[in-house]
Design a protein around this motif. Sequence first.
Motif, PDB file in Angstrom:
ATOM      1  N   VAL A   1      19.321 -26.371   6.553  1.00 52.68           N
ATOM      2  CA  VAL A   1      18.930 -27.525   5.735  1.00 52.68           C
ATOM      3  C   VAL A   1      20.184 -28.311   5.357  1.00 52.68           C
ATOM      4  CG1 VAL A   1      18.058 -28.222   3.452  1.00 52.68           C
ATOM      5  CG2 VAL A   1      16.736 -26.632   4.868  1.00 52.68           C
ATOM      6  N   GLY A   2      21.250 -27.603   4.998  1.00 55.85           N
ATOM      7  CA  GLY A   2      22.505 -28.276   4.668  1.00 55.85           C
ATOM      8  C   GLY A   2      23.065 -29.057   5.839  1.00 55.85           C
ATOM      9  N   VAL A   3      23.016 -28.476   7.037  1.00 57.04           N
ATOM     10  CA  VAL A   3      23.498 -29.157   8.240  1.00 57.04           C
ATOM     11  C   VAL A   3      22.675 -30.420   8.497  1.00 57.04           C
ATOM     12  CG1 VAL A   3      23.657 -28.950  10.757  1.00 57.04           C
ATOM     13  CG2 VAL A   3      24.470 -27.080   9.311  1.00 57.04           C
ATOM     14  N   LEU A   4      21.342 -30.300   8.400  1.00 60.91           N
ATOM     15  CA  LEU A   4      20.465 -31.456   8.639  1.00 60.91           C
ATOM     16  C   LEU A   4      20.662 -32.536   7.572  1.00 60.91           C
ATOM     17  CD1 LEU A   4      17.260 -29.542   9.756  1.00 60.91           C
ATOM     18  CD2 LEU A   4      18.675 -31.023  11.201  1.00 60.91           C
ATOM     19  N   ALA A   5      20.877 -32.114   6.324  1.00 55.32           N
ATOM     20  CA  ALA A   5      21.106 -33.095   5.256  1.00 55.32           C
ATOM     21  C   ALA A   5      22.455 -33.787   5.445  1.00 55.32           C
ATOM     22  CB  ALA A   5      21.035 -32.411   3.888  1.00 55.32           C
ATOM     23  N   ASP A   6      23.481 -33.026   5.781  1.00 52.03           N
ATOM     24  CA  ASP A   6      24.803 -33.625   6.005  1.00 52.03           C
ATOM     25  C   ASP A   6      24.775 -34.631   7.148  1.00 52.03           C
ATOM     26  OD1 ASP A   6      25.862 -32.113   3.949  1.00 52.03           O
ATOM     27  OD2 ASP A   6      26.808 -30.633   5.279  1.00 52.03           O
ATOM     28  N   ALA A   7      23.922 -34.388   8.142  1.00 48.90           N
ATOM     29  CA  ALA A   7      23.824 -35.288   9.301  1.00 48.90           C
ATOM     30  C   ALA A   7      22.889 -36.459   9.044  1.00 48.90           C
ATOM     31  CB  ALA A   7      23.346 -34.503  10.517  1.00 48.90           C
TER      32      ALA A   7
ATOM     33  N   THR B   1      19.187 -17.262   4.070  1.00 46.13           N
ATOM     34  CA  THR B   1      20.527 -17.844   4.200  1.00 46.13           C
ATOM     35  C   THR B   1      20.590 -18.795   5.387  1.00 46.13           C
ATOM     36  OG1 THR B   1      21.242 -15.894   5.454  1.00 46.13           O
ATOM     37  CG2 THR B   1      21.717 -15.913   3.087  1.00 46.13           C
ATOM     38  N   SER B   2      19.880 -18.472   6.461  1.00 46.92           N
ATOM     39  CA  SER B   2      19.851 -19.364   7.628  1.00 46.92           C
ATOM     40  C   SER B   2      19.125 -20.658   7.311  1.00 46.92           C
ATOM     41  CB  SER B   2      19.176 -18.682   8.822  1.00 46.92           C
ATOM     42  OG  SER B   2      19.975 -17.629   9.296  1.00 46.92           O
TER      43      SER B   2
ATOM     44  N   ARG C   1      16.570 -25.332  13.438  1.00 44.61           N
ATOM     45  CA  ARG C   1      16.579 -26.724  12.961  1.00 44.61           C
ATOM     46  C   ARG C   1      15.343 -27.466  13.465  1.00 44.61           C
ATOM     47  NH1 ARG C   1      22.416 -26.003  13.284  1.00 44.61           N
ATOM     48  NH2 ARG C   1      22.539 -26.846  15.398  1.00 44.61           N
ATOM     49  N   LEU C   2      14.923 -27.181  14.698  1.00 45.78           N
ATOM     50  CA  LEU C   2      13.686 -27.793  15.194  1.00 45.78           C
ATOM     51  C   LEU C   2      12.497 -27.375  14.339  1.00 45.78           C
ATOM     52  CD1 LEU C   2      13.997 -27.540  19.075  1.00 45.78           C
ATOM     53  CD2 LEU C   2      13.950 -29.613  17.703  1.00 45.78           C
ATOM     54  N   ARG C   3      12.436 -26.119  13.962  1.00 44.91           N
ATOM     55  CA  ARG C   3      11.325 -25.650  13.121  1.00 44.91           C
ATOM     56  C   ARG C   3      11.358 -26.306  11.744  1.00 44.91           C
ATOM     57  NH1 ARG C   3      10.723 -19.469  13.047  1.00 44.91           N
ATOM     58  NH2 ARG C   3       8.725 -20.051  12.101  1.00 44.91           N
ATOM     59  N   ILE C   4      12.540 -26.533  11.207  1.00 42.16           N
ATOM     60  CA  ILE C   4      12.653 -27.229   9.923  1.00 42.16           C
ATOM     61  C   ILE C   4      12.167 -28.666  10.079  1.00 42.16           C
ATOM     62  CG2 ILE C   4      14.304 -28.133   8.222  1.00 42.16           C
ATOM     63  CD1 ILE C   4      15.889 -25.467   8.659  1.00 42.16           C
ATOM     64  N   VAL C   5      12.550 -29.315  11.167  1.00 37.80           N
ATOM     65  CA  VAL C   5      12.081 -30.685  11.425  1.00 37.80           C
ATOM     66  C   VAL C   5      10.562 -30.687  11.554  1.00 37.80           C
ATOM     67  CG1 VAL C   5      12.074 -32.567  13.123  1.00 37.80           C
ATOM     68  CG2 VAL C   5      14.241 -31.545  12.389  1.00 37.80           C
ATOM     69  N   PHE C   6       9.968 -29.716  12.292  1.00 40.94           N
ATOM     70  CA  PHE C   6       8.505 -29.615  12.391  1.00 40.94           C
ATOM     71  C   PHE C   6       7.893 -29.491  10.993  1.00 40.94           C
ATOM     72  CE2 PHE C   6       8.759 -27.169  16.713  1.00 40.94           C
ATOM     73  CZ  PHE C   6       9.048 -28.341  17.387  1.00 40.94           C
TER      74      PHE C   6
END
Length: 182
Positions: free
Chosen positions: A52-58, A46-47, A18-23
């Motif tokens: 991305v779904g977790v970050l979008a839901d939050a 899949t990960s 998730r940190l890498r996605i935020v970066f």
Amino acid sequence: MWDRQAVDLLDLLVHPVRLRIVFAMSGGQTRTTSDLCTQLPDVPKTSVYRHVGVLADAGVLEVADEQRVHGAVERHYRLRGERAAIGADVAAAMSLDDHRRAFAAGMAAVLAEFNAYLDRPGADPVADQVGYRQGVLWLGPDERAKLIDGLRSLLREVVDNQPTPERSSHLVTAIFFPATPP
């Protein structure tokens, strides 16, 4: 003890993928999950989709646009920067183990990003002026504050730069902690 929302934010953000996605989402541009899969080739698709779904839901990522592509809906996401950071109030309430876990996740994400860089065709750390030096500075509290404020000021000048053909993204990691007991 601190509130459940702060605990949830910490648990949400203290994850290397998730940190890498935020970066990857930093800098104001929008990206699709497919774009992120391309940018993070070492992470299973899949990960990437799950995180991305977790970050979008939050609410850390928001849908900026949707387009129908080959019968499926393709979402373009944008980072909500104010939701993607652990603020001073949450950091102050974190336990030492929380800080340890956050630091380890951050270092794991930086290591993964560096390995992904080195695995790219044509990676040239010398030509790209890659730096990873560590040194000790002897600073009093006022000097430390002045150094950190100066670095923040320098970064503020370029943090809002938009992508152009002449610009490529660079990951900057600053770490400050006392090397010896006071």
